[in-house]
Scaffold this motif. Structure first.
Motif, PDB file in Angstrom:
ATOM      1  N   GLY A  52       0.814  -1.209   0.000  1.00  0.00           N
ATOM      2  CA  GLY A  52       0.000   0.000   0.000  1.00  0.00           C
ATOM      3  C   GLY A  52       0.849   1.261   0.000  1.00  0.00           C
ATOM      4  N   GLN A  53       1.956   1.223   0.741  1.00  0.00           N
ATOM      5  CA  GLN A  53       2.874   2.361   0.762  1.00  0.00           C
ATOM      6  C   GLN A  53       3.473   2.598  -0.623  1.00  0.00           C
ATOM      7  N   ILE A  54       3.848   1.499  -1.279  1.00  0.00           N
ATOM      8  CA  ILE A  54       4.429   1.604  -2.622  1.00  0.00           C
ATOM      9  C   ILE A  54       3.388   2.170  -3.593  1.00  0.00           C
ATOM     10  N   ALA A  55       2.198   1.586  -3.595  1.00  0.00           N
ATOM     11  CA  ALA A  55       1.137   2.022  -4.503  1.00  0.00           C
ATOM     12  C   ALA A  55       0.789   3.487  -4.257  1.00  0.00           C
TER      13      ALA A  55
ATOM     14  N   SER B 182      11.198  -2.369 -12.984  1.00  0.00           N
ATOM     15  CA  SER B 182      10.625  -3.715 -13.036  1.00  0.00           C
ATOM     16  C   SER B 182      10.273  -4.157 -11.617  1.00  0.00           C
ATOM     17  N   ILE B 183       9.356  -5.079 -11.528  1.00  0.00           N
ATOM     18  CA  ILE B 183       8.928  -5.584 -10.222  1.00  0.00           C
ATOM     19  C   ILE B 183      10.123  -6.120  -9.443  1.00  0.00           C
TER      20      ILE B 183
ATOM     21  N   ARG C 139       2.082  -7.073  -5.927  1.00  0.00           N
ATOM     22  CA  ARG C 139       0.755  -6.715  -5.418  1.00  0.00           C
ATOM     23  C   ARG C 139       0.519  -5.204  -5.545  1.00  0.00           C
ATOM     24  N   ALA C 140       1.552  -4.393  -5.267  1.00  0.00           N
ATOM     25  CA  ALA C 140       1.420  -2.940  -5.411  1.00  0.00           C
ATOM     26  C   ALA C 140       1.140  -2.570  -6.864  1.00  0.00           C
TER      27      ALA C 140
ATOM     28  N   GLU D 138      -5.091  -2.149 -11.518  1.00  0.00           N
ATOM     29  CA  GLU D 138      -6.532  -2.296 -11.336  1.00  0.00           C
ATOM     30  C   GLU D 138      -7.213  -0.926 -11.212  1.00  0.00           C
ATOM     31  N   ALA D 139      -6.524   0.027 -10.594  1.00  0.00           N
ATOM     32  CA  ALA D 139      -7.076   1.376 -10.427  1.00  0.00           C
ATOM     33  C   ALA D 139      -6.902   2.220 -11.687  1.00  0.00           C
TER      34      ALA D 139
END
Length: 124
Positions: A15-18, A38-39, A55-56, A62-63
């Motif tokens: 969540g912090q990364i996103a 890259s991931i 996941r981030a 998705e958003a």
């Protein structure tokens, strides 16, 4: 782009990364088409799990903030000006809701609150 992870935060690392990537996009630090690390590279830089970074990125995709192209990487999504505007509107609404709650707790009426807001708007 610098991403800072706060290990003591109650917010999950993904969540912090996103949130920080979304913030950079909304602030114009990252423009449409800009590549993201890259991931695996981001996970190595931050010394976290690849799964967390994935996941981030999945949350951002998705958003509608990023697009991922298999074999090429992830990029800032194009044509999302309306999405960015809506996100900014939500943030402003959240700030105003907190301000109203603070004003109510302090016994500040709506007329005084309006006057404060008008004053702040005039300063800009």
């Amino acid at each position: 782009m610098d991403i800072i992870i706060a290990n003591g935060s109650s917010e999950p690392i993904y969540g912090q990364i996103a949130r920080q990537i979304k913030g950079a996009i909304m602030a114009g630090e990252l423009a449409e088409g800009d590549p993201l690390p890259s991931i695996r590279a981001l996970a190595n830089d931050l010394r976290i799990s690849v799964i967390t970074t994935k996941r981030a990125y999945a949350e951002l995709e998705e958003a509608g903030f990023i697009d991922t192209v298999q074999g090429k990487g992830s990029f800032v999504a194009g044509g999302n000006l309306e999405l960015l505007r809506e996100e900014r509107l939500r943030q402003v609404e959240a700030h105003l809701a907190r301000a109203v709650a603070e004003a109510t707790a302090a016994g500040i009426g709506s007329a005084d609150l309006h006057a404060m807001l008008n004053l702040l708007l005039e300063e800009d």
